[in-house]
Design a protein around this motif. Structure first.
Motif, PDB file in Angstrom:
ATOM      1  N   SER A  18     -30.580   5.650  78.840  1.00 43.57           N
ATOM      2  CA  SER A  18     -30.722   4.907  80.092  1.00 43.57           C
ATOM      3  C   SER A  18     -31.601   3.666  79.967  1.00 43.57           C
ATOM      4  CB  SER A  18     -31.273   5.816  81.192  1.00 43.57           C
ATOM      5  OG  SER A  18     -32.628   6.149  80.939  1.00 43.57           O
ATOM      6  N   ASP A  19     -32.348   3.575  78.915  1.00 44.61           N
ATOM      7  CA  ASP A  19     -33.208   2.408  78.696  1.00 44.61           C
ATOM      8  C   ASP A  19     -32.568   1.533  77.616  1.00 44.61           C
ATOM      9  OD1 ASP A  19     -35.518   1.105  76.951  1.00 44.61           O
ATOM     10  OD2 ASP A  19     -36.240   1.329  79.017  1.00 44.61           O
ATOM     11  N   PRO A  20     -32.360   0.249  77.895  1.00 51.39           N
ATOM     12  CA  PRO A  20     -31.709  -0.625  76.910  1.00 51.39           C
ATOM     13  C   PRO A  20     -32.433  -0.693  75.559  1.00 51.39           C
ATOM     14  CG  PRO A  20     -31.794  -1.708  79.035  1.00 51.39           C
ATOM     15  CD  PRO A  20     -32.617  -0.452  79.153  1.00 51.39           C
ATOM     16  N   THR A  21     -33.755  -0.636  75.575  1.00 49.43           N
ATOM     17  CA  THR A  21     -34.490  -0.683  74.308  1.00 49.43           C
ATOM     18  C   THR A  21     -34.232   0.580  73.502  1.00 49.43           C
ATOM     19  OG1 THR A  21     -36.204  -2.094  75.258  1.00 49.43           O
ATOM     20  CG2 THR A  21     -36.781  -0.912  73.240  1.00 49.43           C
ATOM     21  N   ARG A  22     -34.254   1.746  74.163  1.00 48.94           N
ATOM     22  CA  ARG A  22     -33.979   2.987  73.435  1.00 48.94           C
ATOM     23  C   ARG A  22     -32.538   3.008  72.923  1.00 48.94           C
ATOM     24  NH1 ARG A  22     -37.276   5.307  77.546  1.00 48.94           N
ATOM     25  NH2 ARG A  22     -35.445   6.020  78.696  1.00 48.94           N
ATOM     26  N   ALA A  23     -31.614   2.507  73.711  1.00 51.60           N
ATOM     27  CA  ALA A  23     -30.221   2.451  73.268  1.00 51.60           C
ATOM     28  C   ALA A  23     -30.099   1.569  72.024  1.00 51.60           C
ATOM     29  CB  ALA A  23     -29.323   1.942  74.395  1.00 51.60           C
ATOM     30  N   ASP A  80     -24.402  13.204  62.229  1.00 52.55           N
ATOM     31  CA  ASP A  80     -23.248  13.097  63.126  1.00 52.55           C
ATOM     32  C   ASP A  80     -23.548  12.274  64.375  1.00 52.55           C
ATOM     33  OD1 ASP A  80     -21.674  14.546  61.400  1.00 52.55           O
ATOM     34  OD2 ASP A  80     -21.859  16.435  62.509  1.00 52.55           O
ATOM     35  N   LEU A  81     -24.823  12.086  64.692  1.00 59.65           N
ATOM     36  CA  LEU A  81     -25.173  11.275  65.864  1.00 59.65           C
ATOM     37  C   LEU A  81     -24.699   9.830  65.717  1.00 59.65           C
ATOM     38  CD1 LEU A  81     -28.738  12.527  66.824  1.00 59.65           C
ATOM     39  CD2 LEU A  81     -26.687  12.594  68.247  1.00 59.65           C
ATOM     40  N   ALA A  82     -24.716   9.295  64.515  1.00 58.07           N
ATOM     41  CA  ALA A  82     -24.264   7.915  64.303  1.00 58.07           C
ATOM     42  C   ALA A  82     -22.801   7.790  64.693  1.00 58.07           C
ATOM     43  CB  ALA A  82     -24.479   7.493  62.853  1.00 58.07           C
ATOM     44  N   HIS A  83     -21.998   8.729  64.251  1.00 57.88           N
ATOM     45  CA  HIS A  83     -20.572   8.715  64.584  1.00 57.88           C
ATOM     46  C   HIS A  83     -20.387   8.884  66.097  1.00 57.88           C
ATOM     47  CE1 HIS A  83     -16.322   9.103  63.805  1.00 57.88           C
ATOM     48  NE2 HIS A  83     -16.285  10.231  64.472  1.00 57.88           N
ATOM     49  N   ALA A  84     -21.123   9.808  66.691  1.00 55.21           N
ATOM     50  CA  ALA A  84     -21.006  10.060  68.128  1.00 55.21           C
ATOM     51  C   ALA A  84     -21.404   8.824  68.939  1.00 55.21           C
ATOM     52  CB  ALA A  84     -21.874  11.255  68.522  1.00 55.21           C
ATOM     53  N   LEU A  85     -22.473   8.150  68.547  1.00 50.00           N
ATOM     54  CA  LEU A  85     -22.907   6.944  69.252  1.00 50.00           C
ATOM     55  C   LEU A  85     -21.859   5.839  69.159  1.00 50.00           C
ATOM     56  CD1 LEU A  85     -26.659   6.874  68.202  1.00 50.00           C
ATOM     57  CD2 LEU A  85     -25.801   7.067  70.546  1.00 50.00           C
ATOM     58  N   ASN A  86     -21.294   5.656  67.993  1.00 51.66           N
ATOM     59  CA  ASN A  86     -20.267   4.631  67.819  1.00 51.66           C
ATOM     60  C   ASN A  86     -19.006   4.970  68.605  1.00 51.66           C
ATOM     61  OD1 ASN A  86     -21.547   2.637  66.176  1.00 51.66           O
ATOM     62  ND2 ASN A  86     -21.496   4.101  64.504  1.00 51.66           N
ATOM     63  N   ASP A  87     -18.627   6.258  68.620  1.00 45.60           N
ATOM     64  CA  ASP A  87     -17.474   6.677  69.423  1.00 45.60           C
ATOM     65  C   ASP A  87     -17.737   6.439  70.906  1.00 45.60           C
ATOM     66  OD1 ASP A  87     -16.052   7.453  67.198  1.00 45.60           O
ATOM     67  OD2 ASP A  87     -16.305   9.607  67.533  1.00 45.60           O
ATOM     68  N   LEU A  88     -18.915   6.828  71.371  1.00 46.02           N
ATOM     69  CA  LEU A  88     -19.271   6.636  72.778  1.00 46.02           C
ATOM     70  C   LEU A  88     -19.249   5.154  73.139  1.00 46.02           C
ATOM     71  CD1 LEU A  88     -20.231   7.782  75.482  1.00 46.02           C
ATOM     72  CD2 LEU A  88     -22.567   7.661  74.593  1.00 46.02           C
ATOM     73  N   LEU A  89     -19.796   4.323  72.292  1.00 45.51           N
ATOM     74  CA  LEU A  89     -19.794   2.885  72.538  1.00 45.51           C
ATOM     75  C   LEU A  89     -18.356   2.362  72.649  1.00 45.51           C
ATOM     76  CD1 LEU A  89     -21.269   0.188  72.809  1.00 45.51           C
ATOM     77  CD2 LEU A  89     -21.276   0.051  70.311  1.00 45.51           C
ATOM     78  N   GLY A  90     -17.496   2.795  71.747  1.00 47.45           N
ATOM     79  CA  GLY A  90     -16.098   2.361  71.783  1.00 47.45           C
ATOM     80  C   GLY A  90     -15.398   2.771  73.063  1.00 47.45           C
ATOM     81  N   VAL A  91     -15.605   3.997  73.506  1.00 46.58           N
ATOM     82  CA  VAL A  91     -14.978   4.487  74.735  1.00 46.58           C
ATOM     83  C   VAL A  91     -15.504   3.733  75.945  1.00 46.58           C
ATOM     84  CG1 VAL A  91     -14.794   6.485  76.275  1.00 46.58           C
ATOM     85  CG2 VAL A  91     -14.432   6.756  73.816  1.00 46.58           C
ATOM     86  N   VAL A  92     -16.799   3.509  75.999  1.00 50.35           N
ATOM     87  CA  VAL A  92     -17.390   2.787  77.130  1.00 50.35           C
ATOM     88  C   VAL A  92     -16.873   1.351  77.172  1.00 50.35           C
ATOM     89  CG1 VAL A  92     -19.553   1.906  78.090  1.00 50.35           C
ATOM     90  CG2 VAL A  92     -19.415   4.266  77.290  1.00 50.35           C
ATOM     91  N   LEU A  93     -16.763   0.710  76.012  1.00 50.92           N
ATOM     92  CA  LEU A  93     -16.232  -0.656  75.977  1.00 50.92           C
ATOM     93  C   LEU A  93     -14.784  -0.700  76.448  1.00 50.92           C
ATOM     94  CD1 LEU A  93     -17.791  -2.015  72.665  1.00 50.92           C
ATOM     95  CD2 LEU A  93     -18.340  -2.722  75.005  1.00 50.92           C
ATOM     96  N   LEU A  94     -13.981   0.260  76.015  1.00 51.10           N
ATOM     97  CA  LEU A  94     -12.593   0.317  76.473  1.00 51.10           C
ATOM     98  C   LEU A  94     -12.524   0.528  77.977  1.00 51.10           C
ATOM     99  CD1 LEU A  94     -10.742   2.425  73.761  1.00 51.10           C
ATOM    100  CD2 LEU A  94     -10.317   0.047  74.372  1.00 51.10           C
ATOM    101  N   ALA A  95     -13.331   1.435  78.483  1.00 47.57           N
ATOM    102  CA  ALA A  95     -13.325   1.714  79.916  1.00 47.57           C
ATOM    103  C   ALA A  95     -13.777   0.504  80.713  1.00 47.57           C
ATOM    104  CB  ALA A  95     -14.218   2.916  80.230  1.00 47.57           C
ATOM    105  N   SER A  96     -14.751  -0.221  80.201  1.00 50.29           N
ATOM    106  CA  SER A  96     -15.256  -1.387  80.919  1.00 50.29           C
ATOM    107  C   SER A  96     -14.245  -2.528  80.926  1.00 50.29           C
ATOM    108  CB  SER A  96     -16.588  -1.862  80.344  1.00 50.29           C
ATOM    109  OG  SER A  96     -16.401  -2.408  79.052  1.00 50.29           O
ATOM    110  N   GLU A  97     -13.339  -2.523  79.975  1.00 54.13           N
ATOM    111  CA  GLU A  97     -12.282  -3.537  79.922  1.00 54.13           C
ATOM    112  C   GLU A  97     -11.049  -3.103  80.703  1.00 54.13           C
ATOM    113  OE1 GLU A  97     -11.644  -4.096  75.754  1.00 54.13           O
ATOM    114  OE2 GLU A  97     -13.591  -5.053  75.448  1.00 54.13           O
ATOM    115  N   GLY A  98     -11.093  -1.923  81.298  1.00 57.65           N
ATOM    116  CA  GLY A  98      -9.987  -1.442  82.103  1.00 57.65           C
ATOM    117  C   GLY A  98      -8.814  -0.885  81.312  1.00 57.65           C
TER     118      GLY A  98
END
Length: 103
Positions: A18-23, A80-98
């Motif tokens: 939830s915090d941009p710096t932590r993200a 595995d957190l690295a993979h999960a973070l990258n997957d989450l980022l990809g899904v969020v970017l896709l969702a934000s682009e509609g």
């Protein structure tokens, strides 16, 4: 000790993100281990602020400190957190682009 629920685990993960710096710290740690002083400089925050963010990430179970002599290097708590973070980022970017259909 009472086991932590799946919802509580996800809430803790959400709090960390939830915090941009932590993200940003998590994304940098997904790329490679880092030292707190270097992270603080790269992200333009004070060392005290970086210490607080890293403490939060440790308490959330997402990062660990690895002692190296008088210094500590930080890395993700599990590879595995690295993979999960990258997957989450990809899904969020896709969702934000509609691009993701709504149920």
């Amino acid at each position: 000790m009472k086991p932590i629920s799946n919802a509580a685990v996800l809430a803790r993960f959400g709090y960390a993100l939830s915090d941009p710096t932590r993200a940003e710290i998590l994304m940098k740690l997904a790329a490679q281990p880092q030292y707190p002083g270097e992270l603080a400089t790269e992200l333009g925050v004070s060392r005290q602020s970086m210490s607080n963010h890293l403490s939060c990430l440790r308490e959330c179970g997402l990062a660990v400190a690895v002692p190296e002599g008088r210094r500590s290097r930080y890395e993700l708590a599990h590879p595995d957190l690295a993979h999960a973070l990258n997957d989450l980022l990809g899904v969020v970017l896709l969702a934000s682009e509609g691009h993701v259909p709504h149920p």
